[in-house]
Design an enzyme around this catalytic site. Structure first.
Site, short mmCIF file in Angstrom:
data_model
loop_
_atom_site.label_atom_id
_atom_site.label_comp_id
_atom_site.label_asym_id
_atom_site.label_seq_id
_atom_site.Cartn_x
_atom_site.Cartn_y
_atom_site.Cartn_z
N GLU A 190 0.83 -1.22 0.00
CA GLU A 190 0.00 0.00 0.00
C GLU A 190 0.85 1.27 0.00
O GLU A 190 0.63 2.18 0.81
CB GLU A 190 -0.98 -0.01 1.19
CG GLU A 190 -2.00 -1.13 1.09
CD GLU A 190 -3.14 -1.05 2.10
OE1 GLU A 190 -3.05 -0.27 3.06
OE2 GLU A 190 -4.11 -1.81 1.92
N GLU A 245 -5.41 -8.41 -0.61
CA GLU A 245 -6.12 -8.16 0.66
C GLU A 245 -7.57 -7.93 0.31
O GLU A 245 -7.89 -7.00 -0.44
CB GLU A 245 -5.57 -6.93 1.40
CG GLU A 245 -4.25 -7.16 2.08
CD GLU A 245 -3.81 -5.98 2.94
OE1 GLU A 245 -4.67 -5.28 3.52
OE2 GLU A 245 -2.59 -5.76 3.02
O1 AHR Z 1 -5.22 -6.11 6.77
C1 AHR Z 1 -5.13 -5.01 7.63
C2 AHR Z 1 -4.43 -3.82 7.00
O2 AHR Z 1 -5.23 -3.31 5.97
C3 AHR Z 1 -3.10 -4.09 6.34
O3 AHR Z 1 -2.04 -4.04 7.23
C4 AHR Z 1 -3.00 -3.00 5.33
O4 AHR Z 1 -2.24 -3.37 4.21
C5 AHR Z 1 -4.43 -2.66 5.01
O5 AHR Z 1 -4.67 -1.31 5.04
#
Ligand code: AHR
Length: 501
Positions: free
Chosen positions: A173, A292
């Protein structure tokens, strides 16, 4: 009464399912690692200190790949802190989650655990506070057989054979200003290209994932990916995407249809990657790693600790509605299997977890565990195009959306078709007709569903099996038409085969 008509024909294929679509994610966040997968004092702990109850549930889940060690955590992580004799590892401040990181679990422990639960590790390198040198050394530590400083150190630390990590994420990110070492697209694109080159000089066989946007609402979404890929297209294989879904303004109708948002996000990113391909005259395609995704209701609060070890952070308890949505998000991922080759549900345990565990106590399956495990087990083979005709409803977020959504997967042997379907209506059942006349050998069907009179029903420590899959009894097969009733607010799996099962 309205009905949904689902038509499948093996001539119309989307593409093969890469098993890595069913990945998950373990971050040093809250209690995902400590008292999640790892708890040396737990009654079920194995000789390495990992909880056997959680490991067993992970095996049952079926996660061929697990991303590690973050997440936001990785952008401040020194991987060297997590190797070597346990007593010599430094205790650090984890700035991402305001927690204390003891470094009891590191690369060696995680990779070995991942193999023991039937998964391959997918490691992220720190491109927040570090760069190509630390990343290339980590590849050398993990993948080089021996005879060099870092590979011999791995051997000395107890791992004779290389970890053989195939997939690597180039940071996490990096478009978000919350990220330690946040960068502009040009800054990140350049460092991603140079890091990828250095890592591939160590091991040319690795696959690399560049960071896409943190979510589709980022103001830079689209231009970020175009700029980043403009710098590193030839050096990477995948571009990542992240997305979490929740109920906004009590609008459950839109929440139930958020797979529509996932569809649009994927299709927009495919278009962007293909635009860069055309512009740069590149031969290869960049595919997507949706590394994610989940439902996450505690978003925006309860996200930082107070310098504790293993604090209780973002421990969402998921209900039936969330499970239907997670099942629908998996349908969206499968529908795009031609371009989404990897995906990691975030996260495995406790922190927005599929599994919950208590320190010294039990571990149990959250509601969202069930559609994930069944889709992972039966959604293998080739995805077929799956048009669904039927009633629609209006949503504030997505306009008119279908009441039913579905996708069909044909097994490699061709003797089983599995249809995954949701009924998004919160009150009414929906009769569905699955037209499988193009597969005349398939004539026996079984229906499994997740549904409940109470949309808020959840699994807890006291009632760990409150919500479990049930066998449906409202199904008939007649001349290549499978008739089934999808209960209100339900996730469904209809397995259609040729045998007498
Ligand atoms: O999964 C939780 C968090 O969400 C992670 O650390 C991050 O990459 C995202 O913003």
């Amino acid at each position: 009464m309205p009905e949904a008509r689902i038509t499948v024909d093996p001539a119309f294929r989307v593409g093969p399912v890469d098993p890595r679509l069913y990945g998950s994610f373990v971050e040093h966040l809250g209690r995902c690692v400590y008292t999640g997968i790892y708890e040396p004092d737990h009654p079920t702990a194995d000789k390495h200190g990992f909880r056997e109850d959680v490991a067993g549930l992970t095996r049952e889940l079926g996660v061929p790949v697990i991303r590690y060690p973050g997440g936001n955590f990785v952008s401040g992580y020194r991987w060297e802190d997590g190797i070597g004799p346990a007593g010599e590892r430094p205790v650090r401040l984890d700035l991402a989650w305001r927690s204390i990181e003891p470094n009891a679990v590191g690369t060696d422990e995680f990779c070995a655990w991942a193999r023991r639960v039937g998964s391959e590790p997918m490691l992220a390198v720190n491109l927040g506070t570090r760069g190509p040198d630390a990343a290339a050394r980590l590849v050398e530590y993990c993948n080089h057989p021996g005879g060099t400083y870092w590979s011999d150190l791995r051997v000395k630390n107890g791992t004779a054979e290389p970890h053989d990590v195939r997939v690597w994420c180039l940071g996490n990110e990096m478009d978000g200003d919350w990220q330690i070492g946040h960068k502009t697209a040009d800054e990140y694109g350049r460092v991603a290209a140079e890091t990828a080159k250095a890592m591939r000089l160590v091991d040319p066989g690795i696959e690399l994932v560049a960071c896409g946007s943190s979510h589709a609402q980022m103001p830079t979404f689209g231009s970020w990916e175009a700029t980043v890929l403009g710098h590193c297209y030839e050096h990477v294989d995948y571009i990542s995407m992240h997305s979490y879904y929740t109920v906004h303004d009590h609008d459950r109708a839109s929440f139930l249809a958020c797979a529509t948002g996932m569809d649009s996000f994927i299709e927009a990113l495919v278009a962007t990657a293909d635009h860069v391909r055309a512009k740069g005259r590149h031969a290869k395609r960049i595919n997507l790693s949706f590394d994610e995704w989940n439902v996450w209701h505690t978003l925006g609060f309860q996200s930082e600790g107070d310098w504790e070890r293993a604090p209780r952070l973002i421990e969402d308890t998921y209900d039936l509605t969330d499970a239907v949505v997670v099942g629908n998000l998996l349908i969206s991922l499968l529908r795009h299997a031609d371009r989404v080759h990897m995906a990691c549900q975030a996260q495995l345990v406790n922190a927005i977890g599929l599994i919950r565990s208590e320190p010294g106590g039990p571990a149990w399956r959250q509601t969202i565990f069930h559609p994930f495990a069944l889709t992972s087990r039966h959604g293998r083979g080739t995805v077929l195009q799956t048009p669904v005709a039927g009633p629609e409803y209006e949503t504030p977020a997505y306009g008119a959306v279908p009441q039913a959504d579905a996708v069909a997967v044909l097994s490699d042997t061709g003797d089983e078709l599995t249809v995954f379907a949701v009924n998004r209506d919160q009150r009414e059942p929906l009769p569905a007709v699955i037209d499988v006349r193009s597969l005349p050998a398939l004539r026996v069907a079984h229906h499994t569903y997740l549904g409940d009179d109470d949309p808020s029903a959840a699994n807890t420590q006291d009632a760990p099996d409150r919500v479990v899959p049930r066998a449906g009894d409202d199904l008939a097969v007649d001349d290549g038409l499978v008739r089934v009733v999808l209960p209100p607010l339900s996730w469904n799996m209809i397995r259609i085969g040729g045998g007498d099962r």
